[in-house]
Design a protein around this motif. Sequence first.
Motif, PDB file in Angstrom:
ATOM      1  N   ARG A 173       0.765  -0.712  -0.139  1.00  0.00           N
ATOM      2  CA  ARG A 173      -0.006  -0.038   0.117  1.00  0.00           C
ATOM      3  C   ARG A 173       0.808   0.861   0.220  1.00  0.00           C
ATOM      4  O   ARG A 173       2.075   1.033   0.671  1.00  0.00           O
ATOM      5  CB  ARG A 173      -1.234   0.131   1.553  1.00  0.00           C
ATOM      6  CG  ARG A 173      -2.002  -0.868   1.271  1.00  0.00           C
ATOM      7  CD  ARG A 173      -1.973  -1.489   2.848  1.00  0.00           C
ATOM      8  NE  ARG A 173      -3.402   0.148   3.516  1.00  0.00           N
ATOM      9  CZ  ARG A 173      -4.297  -0.068   4.184  1.00  0.00           C
ATOM     10  NH1 ARG A 173      -3.168  -1.333   5.178  1.00  0.00           N
ATOM     11  NH2 ARG A 173      -4.504   0.734   4.256  1.00  0.00           N
ATOM     12  N   VAL A 174       0.618   2.196  -0.314  1.00  0.00           N
ATOM     13  CA  VAL A 174       0.939   3.797  -0.733  1.00  0.00           C
ATOM     14  C   VAL A 174       0.250   5.133  -0.137  1.00  0.00           C
ATOM     15  O   VAL A 174      -0.574   5.246   0.268  1.00  0.00           O
ATOM     16  CB  VAL A 174       0.979   3.763  -2.362  1.00  0.00           C
ATOM     17  CG1 VAL A 174       1.589   4.877  -2.453  1.00  0.00           C
ATOM     18  CG2 VAL A 174       1.428   2.638  -2.972  1.00  0.00           C
ATOM     19  N   VAL A 175       1.454   5.089   1.003  1.00  0.00           N
ATOM     20  CA  VAL A 175       1.087   6.547   1.494  1.00  0.00           C
ATOM     21  C   VAL A 175       2.045   7.304   1.466  1.00  0.00           C
ATOM     22  O   VAL A 175       2.593   7.480   0.818  1.00  0.00           O
ATOM     23  CB  VAL A 175       0.703   6.479   3.133  1.00  0.00           C
ATOM     24  CG1 VAL A 175       0.270   5.284   3.781  1.00  0.00           C
ATOM     25  CG2 VAL A 175       1.880   5.334   3.329  1.00  0.00           C
ATOM     26  N   GLU A 190       5.871   6.167  -0.223  1.00  0.00           N
ATOM     27  CA  GLU A 190       6.560   5.347   0.459  1.00  0.00           C
ATOM     28  C   GLU A 190       5.250   3.705   0.621  1.00  0.00           C
ATOM     29  O   GLU A 190       4.218   4.130   0.724  1.00  0.00           O
ATOM     30  CB  GLU A 190       6.823   5.752   2.045  1.00  0.00           C
ATOM     31  CG  GLU A 190       7.844   5.124   2.749  1.00  0.00           C
ATOM     32  CD  GLU A 190       8.432   5.997   3.574  1.00  0.00           C
ATOM     33  OE1 GLU A 190       9.297   5.681   4.530  1.00  0.00           O
ATOM     34  OE2 GLU A 190       7.697   6.739   4.289  1.00  0.00           O
ATOM     35  N   GLU A 191       6.094   3.149   0.974  1.00  0.00           N
ATOM     36  CA  GLU A 191       5.098   1.800   1.178  1.00  0.00           C
ATOM     37  C   GLU A 191       5.055   1.636   2.134  1.00  0.00           C
ATOM     38  O   GLU A 191       5.042   2.239   3.343  1.00  0.00           O
ATOM     39  CB  GLU A 191       5.952   0.536   0.696  1.00  0.00           C
ATOM     40  CG  GLU A 191       5.453  -0.386   0.879  1.00  0.00           C
ATOM     41  CD  GLU A 191       4.671  -1.515   2.176  1.00  0.00           C
ATOM     42  OE1 GLU A 191       4.123  -1.624   2.027  1.00  0.00           O
ATOM     43  OE2 GLU A 191       5.894  -1.360   2.326  1.00  0.00           O
ATOM     44  N   SER A 245      -5.202   5.297  -2.831  1.00  0.00           N
ATOM     45  CA  SER A 245      -5.808   4.323  -2.598  1.00  0.00           C
ATOM     46  C   SER A 245      -6.124   4.407  -3.792  1.00  0.00           C
ATOM     47  O   SER A 245      -7.055   2.933  -4.530  1.00  0.00           O
ATOM     48  CB  SER A 245      -7.531   4.179  -2.249  1.00  0.00           C
ATOM     49  OG  SER A 245      -6.607   4.786  -0.857  1.00  0.00           O
ATOM     50  N   GLY A 246      -6.660   4.629  -5.119  1.00  0.00           N
ATOM     51  CA  GLY A 246      -7.062   4.949  -6.160  1.00  0.00           C
ATOM     52  C   GLY A 246      -6.252   5.550  -7.378  1.00  0.00           C
ATOM     53  O   GLY A 246      -6.291   7.033  -6.886  1.00  0.00           O
TER      54      GLY A 246
END
Length: 425
Positions: free
Chosen positions: A9-11, A251-252, A268-269
């Motif tokens: 996931r990416v933040v 960042e992952e 998220s998309g």
Amino acid sequence: MAGIGTARRVVITGIGVVAPGGIGTKQYWELLTAGRTATRTISLFDASPFRSRVAAECDFDPVAAGLSRREIRKWDRTTQFAVTAAKEAFADSGILGEAEPHRVGTMVGTACGMTTSLDREYAVVSDEGKTWQVDAEHAVPYLYDYFVPSSMAAEIAWLADAQGPVGIVSTGCTSGIDVLGHAADLIRDDLADVMISGASDAAISPITVACFDAIKATTPRNDDPETASRPFDRSRDGFALGEGAAIFVLEELEHARRRGASIYCEISGHATHSNAHSMTGLRADGRELAESIRAALDQARLDPGDVGYVNAHGSATKQNDKHETQAVKRSLGHHAYSTPMSSIKSMIGHSLGAICSLEVAASALTIEHSVIPPTANLHEPDPDCDLDYVPLVARERRVDSVVSLASGFGGFQSAIVLTKLRIDR
């Protein structure tokens, strides 16, 4: 494209901004939430011969920003913006020295590249346009860098010792969203743990103003520049040109957690579509943009009713604002009428490829601070634009998910979804 259901996931852990009315994220957010406008009469050059003489310029001092005289001489204004914003993003995230260099990438978006320097240098080598046979003897040694926008990404990569994927995304006015979607995919696909990504444009120049004058896309409201940008208003008559940059540290999620990083939100998309039929035409029913919204929500695993705020493209052209309003209705259904939606272009103008990254920054800060920035100058809504555009005054409201939208020449329609981090996934 990797799906959001994958483990990675990416933040967003860092944000840096150079914008009209505010250099730095704090000043930028203060301007937006105060509903102040940064549009004014163009001062970067003599705009008196042009139809539209209004723009949102950055009060940018490269010396105060910490750039050396060599950097100032070498770098186009676009690169100066991008590097300055990147430095703030690095400091905000604390990422430097915290990741393996070969797992850190750089991906920058731009619509116009080094327009300011190319415009200036063409005038020099052509003797102010008097000769078709240009004289290369008078060219600066950095001219090649101005022709190749990837030089901007390279400068940021060198600054961060980022030895992973590097590149440029240039999809016109959707560049600032598309570059973040592409960078996020590189992390999801395990090609990087960290991506330095965002967009920069500094195209307030004679050639740009002349181009938009020719198609009458920009506002001619020269006698009232502070209120010239009027998205969704009945009296709107075109956008105000802008400039700026927003750079992020993506960042992952587990990588960010391991180093104790603060997290703004999750990407998220993302989706983008082309209408494949017109450079500038938009269908009245908003179908193309609606498809992007639906695809981005599907990737984020969100229902239309989950959307808490729509950060609009809101360019203040007659065509776009109607198209976008219909697209939101088409994709969100009845929920569209209860979903706040606003355009920050009313305050900082339209900085072409950079604006979408600036809008993503505003969207992330909306989630962080529970405040929705307003649409300035919206006094008399167009009857065809009948949604909740948060007129004039910012609104305090908890927002867990944002859809940020973009339309671009070439028929490009893009959407990106940001969500408050959920630990149950």
